[in-house]
Design an enzyme around this catalytic site. Sequence first.
Site, PDB file in Angstrom:
ATOM      1  N   ASP A  69      -3.513   4.508 -13.709  1.00 35.79           N
ATOM      2  CA  ASP A  69      -2.574   4.200 -12.327  1.00 35.79           C
ATOM      3  C   ASP A  69      -2.279   2.618 -12.548  1.00 35.79           C
ATOM      4  OD1 ASP A  69      -2.608   6.650 -11.635  1.00 35.79           O
ATOM      5  OD2 ASP A  69      -3.599   6.205  -9.690  1.00 35.79           O
ATOM      6  N   HIS A 119       3.852   5.644  -8.406  1.00 36.72           N
ATOM      7  CA  HIS A 119       2.646   4.962  -7.456  1.00 36.72           C
ATOM      8  C   HIS A 119       2.954   4.171  -6.461  1.00 36.72           C
ATOM      9  CE1 HIS A 119      -1.570   5.107  -7.183  1.00 36.72           C
ATOM     10  NE2 HIS A 119      -1.993   3.931  -7.552  1.00 36.72           N
ATOM     11  N   HIS A 123       1.547  -0.373  -3.197  1.00 32.59           N
ATOM     12  CA  HIS A 123       0.385   0.501  -3.136  1.00 32.59           C
ATOM     13  C   HIS A 123      -0.423   0.576  -1.705  1.00 32.59           C
ATOM     14  CE1 HIS A 123      -3.829   1.644  -4.391  1.00 32.59           C
ATOM     15  NE2 HIS A 123      -3.256   2.094  -5.466  1.00 32.59           N
ATOM     16  N   HIS A 213      -7.826   3.298 -14.645  1.00 31.70           N
ATOM     17  CA  HIS A 213      -6.984   2.136 -14.359  1.00 31.70           C
ATOM     18  C   HIS A 213      -6.976   1.116 -15.561  1.00 31.70           C
ATOM     19  CE1 HIS A 213      -7.995   3.863 -10.513  1.00 31.70           C
ATOM     20  NE2 HIS A 213      -6.967   3.513  -9.984  1.00 31.70           N
TER      21      HIS A 213
END
Length: 256
Positions: A69, A119, A123, A213
């Site tokens: 991500d 994504h 965010h 990540h």
Amino acid sequence: MKFVRRRPRLFVLLGLAVVVVASVVTTVVVRGSAMATVTPQQAREQANGSAAAGQVDCSRQKCLALTFDGNPGEPTARLMDLLKQYHAPATFFLEGRGIHSHPDVVRRMAQEGHQIGDHTWNHPRLTESSDAVVRDELDRTAKAVEDLTGRRPTLMRPPEGRTDDRVSAISRELGMAQVLWTVTAKDYQTDDSALITERVLDGAARDGIILLHPLHKGTVPAMPAILKSLSDQGYTFVTVSQLLAPGTPRPGTVYR
């Protein structure tokens, strides 16, 4: 006079009938938009078929999906070098705000067989955002990916894994399935590569979806040990869509 006396009772019965009908309609609508959660094994079984020729058959092989991500900035290119070394296609859930700053990296993802998912742009917590914001966050990112790769994402990952029936309904409307995870190394909490490696290996299992990540300092340095150990254990690395095949991701559905 008898008719007049019965009118109040008639109105009561009619009122009850309206309430019952309204309840049934509401129930149908709610069930129709309710969030469904499906495992990779269930997705394959529901497809009632077999993997295409030349495609990894995760009903027979011990498959695992690595997912990453964040923004596609440095050190994502170094990560892809490692994935290429271990023949490990992965799924990258990209934040839209960084996509056009790293066009070559995004194009490379697509060219080297990685899957690109959505994504959101900034965010946000989608469960705390308005319908209009949820749509815009997902649609802007999907368009940015499509502009660079020619393909619109069919998968999305809600930030922090926060989703609900409303977010699922909007995802369905936009043609995107939702992907959560079975293992997280919580690499956003530590720079300790050894600890990140330990958490991934402890949680890894067949049909697993691992969340990492790349932009956190300890993650990419942990990847050589993670990739080697999982390879030695006989895992086959696949994208999320490959993990579900011959099933295909259904818009709005949650996979984990």
